[in-house]
Design a protein around this motif. Structure first.
Motif, PDB file in Angstrom:
ATOM      1  N   HIS A 119       1.956   1.638  -3.220  1.00  0.00           N
ATOM      2  CA  HIS A 119       0.706   2.290  -4.398  1.00  0.00           C
ATOM      3  C   HIS A 119       1.440   3.487  -4.248  1.00  0.00           C
ATOM      4  O   HIS A 119       1.016   4.800  -5.033  1.00  0.00           O
ATOM      5  N   ASP A 120       0.746   4.256  -2.559  1.00  0.00           N
ATOM      6  CA  ASP A 120       1.005   5.533  -2.798  1.00  0.00           C
ATOM      7  C   ASP A 120       2.391   5.886  -3.203  1.00  0.00           C
ATOM      8  O   ASP A 120       1.987   7.474  -4.148  1.00  0.00           O
ATOM      9  N   ALA A 131       0.362  -1.526 -13.212  1.00  0.00           N
ATOM     10  CA  ALA A 131       0.320   0.268 -13.776  1.00  0.00           C
ATOM     11  C   ALA A 131      -0.789   1.076 -14.079  1.00  0.00           C
ATOM     12  O   ALA A 131      -1.227   2.134 -14.133  1.00  0.00           O
ATOM     13  N   ARG A 150       4.216   8.330 -17.742  1.00  0.00           N
ATOM     14  CA  ARG A 150       3.178   8.256 -15.498  1.00  0.00           C
ATOM     15  C   ARG A 150       3.741   6.773 -15.595  1.00  0.00           C
ATOM     16  O   ARG A 150       3.573   6.371 -14.315  1.00  0.00           O
ATOM     17  N   SER A 157       1.088  10.232 -20.578  1.00  0.00           N
ATOM     18  CA  SER A 157       0.265   9.190 -19.526  1.00  0.00           C
ATOM     19  C   SER A 157       0.616   7.480 -20.042  1.00  0.00           C
ATOM     20  O   SER A 157       1.511   7.196 -18.762  1.00  0.00           O
ATOM     21  N   TRP A 175       5.711   4.321 -12.830  1.00  0.00           N
ATOM     22  CA  TRP A 175       5.751   3.554 -11.632  1.00  0.00           C
ATOM     23  C   TRP A 175       6.188   2.512 -11.917  1.00  0.00           C
ATOM     24  O   TRP A 175       6.762   1.815 -10.807  1.00  0.00           O
ATOM     25  N   ASP A 217       2.019   6.170  -7.405  1.00  0.00           N
ATOM     26  CA  ASP A 217       0.625   7.137  -7.707  1.00  0.00           C
ATOM     27  C   ASP A 217       1.356   8.765  -7.550  1.00  0.00           C
ATOM     28  O   ASP A 217       1.100   9.627  -8.969  1.00  0.00           O
ATOM     29  N   ALA A 243       3.881   8.924 -10.218  1.00  0.00           N
ATOM     30  CA  ALA A 243       3.482   9.488 -11.675  1.00  0.00           C
ATOM     31  C   ALA A 243       2.652  10.630 -11.713  1.00  0.00           C
ATOM     32  O   ALA A 243       2.769  11.243 -13.152  1.00  0.00           O
ATOM     33  N   GLN A 244       2.028  11.198 -10.813  1.00  0.00           N
ATOM     34  CA  GLN A 244       1.570  12.936 -11.334  1.00  0.00           C
ATOM     35  C   GLN A 244       2.106  13.718 -11.044  1.00  0.00           C
ATOM     36  O   GLN A 244       2.590  14.889 -11.179  1.00  0.00           O
ATOM     37  N   SER A 287       0.752  -0.763  -0.309  1.00  0.00           N
ATOM     38  CA  SER A 287      -0.147  -0.399  -0.026  1.00  0.00           C
ATOM     39  C   SER A 287       1.489   1.329   0.248  1.00  0.00           C
ATOM     40  O   SER A 287      -0.156   2.297  -0.850  1.00  0.00           O
ATOM     41  N   ALA A 322      -3.637   0.441 -12.303  1.00  0.00           N
ATOM     42  CA  ALA A 322      -3.480   1.033 -10.600  1.00  0.00           C
ATOM     43  C   ALA A 322      -3.506   2.659 -11.614  1.00  0.00           C
ATOM     44  O   ALA A 322      -4.183   3.675 -10.146  1.00  0.00           O
ATOM     45  N   LEU A 323      -3.145   3.385 -12.646  1.00  0.00           N
ATOM     46  CA  LEU A 323      -3.364   4.504 -13.082  1.00  0.00           C
ATOM     47  C   LEU A 323      -4.715   5.277 -13.679  1.00  0.00           C
ATOM     48  O   LEU A 323      -4.970   6.313 -13.806  1.00  0.00           O
TER      49      LEU A 323
END
Length: 437
Positions: A7-8, A358, A415, A412, A419, A11, A14-15, A4, A361-362
């Motif tokens: 993933h945080d 990836a 990103r 995209s 990831w 993410d 990616a942003q 977890s 998730a995105l």
């Protein structure tokens, strides 16, 4: 780091990919070899490409934790250090050379996407256990020195470099001469600028290789998708067909008395193309790319025709069927030479699964798909776990000044790349040894 937590962080990374920054660097790279009427002319190891390589390295080489290097095949590396110096690096990148007049994204996107991941990591001060390398492969296109993929092939099989050194371009310049000049240019510039240097040997260990590229085809755009997760590069066989005949006067020789190489070659070509059209397999690609006729006079029956056949399909059986049609249609005295026979290269299932994860998730619209074109990921797939990510191409156009992709789609894909690279490099908390604080 728990799943977890990863993933945080992934993410957030990616942003942190900045579409405007990505576009600025891509547009800046396109100025190196850019043609006023449109397109980019930046063939392998020309002055334009050497300048582009220095320009790409410049923004990172003086940052804490970065090094640059060049190997014996003139492949350039930009490394972001990891916390474990003994761990094999994760590699991404592509090539910066173009066709004699190509577009602004082919190859260039993969290099710049990797550098944008560096920007995003730096902006969040994320340290990774493994180092990350962005590589600029030498002579992927093969438009100046044939064959293509010289840099990545030499990296994965160092003994092959010797086979390439004597290859000359249309001006008689050997690859060895151009390679030596490129290595000296980059080393001299790095020393003059005080860039931290690393030695990079051909065949050095790589933990995994992940290459971003434009699709160069119409599939993703036609389906309204953002990213392609590439499972394999389809097999390809190249043939040269030589058909003999006998020259005679076009106006005086009856049809029944002719040995017309042109007529025989056309009949054979028609049989091959008809098979491709009627076999019912939409994955099959058959192309007759060259057609040479001698003596080439309008009023003389041809005494020789040479033409090429490019056949591509992911399954060897389908390519065998094309060859069987060619053999059955081959006129007496004609010959088929095999110019290239590359079987399908399948990418590492765990990396394909990672690229798919990836995208999921995105929240990206994606597709698992084949590549119909060669890429540096092809030789890398036999060297280390390898996969690719595709961004859509507008109308499938590539190797042409009209080549283009919306910046949103390029972002995209970048990103998704970020990831995946974070996962492969095994993220470590910020402010650990080697992090940029």
């Amino acid at each position: 780091m728990s799943a977890s937590e990863f993933h945080d962080v992934a993410d957030a990374l990616a942003q942190a990919v900045d579409a405007q920054r990505l576009e600025r660097r891509l547009r800046g790279l396109a100025q190196h070899g850019g043609v006023p009427t449109g397109g980019v002319a930046r063939q392998a190891l020309t002055a334009e490409e050497l300048e582009a390589r220095r320009w790409l390295a410049r923004d990172f080489a003086t940052r804490p934790g970065y090094q640059v290097g060049i190997d014996a095949a003139a492949n350039v590396y930009i490394r972001r250090a990891g916390t474990d110096a003994a761990a094999a690096p994760v590699m991404t990148g592509s090539h910066a050379d173009t066709q004699p007049l190509g577009g602004w994204l082919d190859g260039a996107f993969g290099v710049v996407a990797g550098l944008e991941v560096f920007e995003a990591l730096d902006s969040l001060d994320i340290a990774t256990r493994r180092a990350l390398d962005v590589v600029i492969w030498t002579n992927e296109e093969g438009s100046r020195f044939a064959p293509g993929l010289m840099g990545s092939v030499s990296f994965t099989a160092a003994d092959r470099l010797a086979d390439f050194l004597s290859v000359a371009d249309s001006q008689g310049v050997s690859f060895e001469t151009a390679r030596d000049a490129a290595v000296a240019d980059f080393r001299t510039h790095a020393k003059r600028q005080g860039w931290p240097w690393m030695e990079r040997a051909l065949g050095a260990p790589v933990h995994a290789y992940l290459e971003a590229h434009i699709e160069q085809g119409p599939v993703l755009e036609a389906q309204g998708l953002q990213v392609g997760c590439v499972t394999a590069i389809q097999g390809v066989r190249w043939y040269r067909v030589s058909v003999p005949g006998r020259s005679a006067h076009a106006g005086t020789t009856p049809l029944a008395n002719r040995d017309d190489a042109q007529a025989k070659a056309i009949a054979m070509a028609h049989a091959v193309l008809a098979h491709a059209r009627d076999c019912g397999d939409e994955r099959l690609r058959v192309t007759i790319g060259r057609w040479d006729c001698a003596p080439g006079a309008i009023n003389t029956i041809a005494d020789r025709v040479d033409f090429t056949v490019d056949a591509r399909h992911p399954d060897a059986g389908a390519l065998d069927a094309v060859r069987a049609v060619m053999d059955a249609a081959l006129p007496p005295g004609a010959r088929i030479d095999v110019l290239q026979d590359k079987p399908t290269v399948r990418f590492a299932p765990q990396l394909v699964a990672l690229t798919t994860a990836a995208c999921e998730a995105l929240g990206m619209r994606h597709l698992q798909m084949l590549s119909g074109a060669f890429h540096d990921a092809m030789p890398m797939a036999g060297f280390c776990p390898t996969a690719m990510l595709f961004a859509p191409s507008i109308e499938g156009v590539s190797h042409h000044p009209a080549e283009d992709t919306p910046i949103a789609d390029l972002a995209s894909c970048t990103r998704a790349l970020a990831w995946c690279l974070l996962q492969l490099a095994e993220s470590a908390p910020a402010n650990t040894p080697g992090s940029r604080t």
